[in-house]
Design an enzyme around this catalytic site. Sequence first.
Site, PDB file in Angstrom:
ATOM      1  N   GLY A 214       0.843  -1.189   0.000  1.00 48.02           N
ATOM      2  CA  GLY A 214       0.000   0.000   0.000  1.00 48.02           C
ATOM      3  C   GLY A 214       0.882   1.244   0.000  1.00 48.02           C
ATOM      4  CB  CYS A 215       0.307   4.679  -1.249  1.00 48.69           C
ATOM      5  SG  CYS A 215      -1.334   4.994  -0.570  1.00 48.69           S
ATOM      6  CG  HIS A 216      -1.094   5.705   3.728  1.00 50.32           C
ATOM      7  ND1 HIS A 216      -0.906   7.068   3.839  1.00 50.32           N
ATOM      8  CD2 HIS A 216      -2.360   5.549   3.249  1.00 50.32           C
ATOM      9  CE1 HIS A 216      -2.003   7.698   3.460  1.00 50.32           C
ATOM     10  NE2 HIS A 216      -2.890   6.794   3.088  1.00 50.32           N
TER      11      HIS A 216
END
Length: 317
Positions: free
Chosen positions: A115-117
């Site tokens: 995921g990006c975070h």
Amino acid sequence: MKYRVFVDGQAGTTGLQIMDRLAARSDLEILQIDPEKRKDIEERRKLLNQADVAFLCLPDDASRESVGLVANDRTIVIDASTAHRTNPAWVYGLPELSHSQREAIGKAKRIAVPGCHATGFVLLVRPLVEMALLPSDYPVTCHSVTGYSGGGHKLIEAYKQMEGAGKGMEAARHYALTLQHKHVPEMRLHGGLSVAPLFTPIIGNFERGMAVAIPLQLWSLPKKPRLEDIHGCYRAHYAGQRFVRVQPLGEAALPEAGYFDPTACNGTNRAEIFVYGHEEQALLICRLDNLGKGASGAAMQCMNIALGLDEGLGLIE
């Protein structure tokens, strides 16, 4: 010979970004699905099994369904959903995670794109845990400022139209207020933590870009590390990594106007790491494009590695 690639879910935000990157590649054959059949299970089954690489850009349940349609041991499946990121049968698609991760991706048939975070978080936390500068049971707090594109088509349109979820868009807004964001499990697992971090994401009125920030009370850590120790840990861990860049320590890395820009890596597959603070406190920041290194760029990087190609093929550093 051209590798055959199919994107299941090519109409979504990540799918569109992957399709754009694939279109620029002359070494690939893109398998296209008739728009009217994109939900036809038999058509998807056929294309998934024809592909050398299948990208899944779907909701979690749909991704699990697509994996079940693959009936051969040849197709490399690269899943951009949350569905398999903590599944031990899948390889986590972050080549910079450890010295052995790139090799694991190169041998894998099932790869889960981070995921990006989580990408920014793990890049910041994992090296510190491995070097015992940060205890695995430390109650890590993380704040992440991101552009609205990570919310998908509906949220993007709401921001552009300033309606629905886009109301109040002129102000930055906290979300995931129950502290149960879907990235937290992978942040804990792949960050090397034994307890879940306290994670508070914040959405801003800009389309893309991300700054993942972790504050630390240095005096509270068992080894009482200095900023130089943390910075040195990152320099050693990411030495030779073309897509992760550790920025200079001290005034050389301070923004000219004093305000950190989360959009400076947009359009690239680059992640930048900053160490700020003073003798007693540190602020660690990882900056990346949430649609690049945080999604489609990472997926492409994994494909290149899995196919034995130049890791940066089709990607901007």
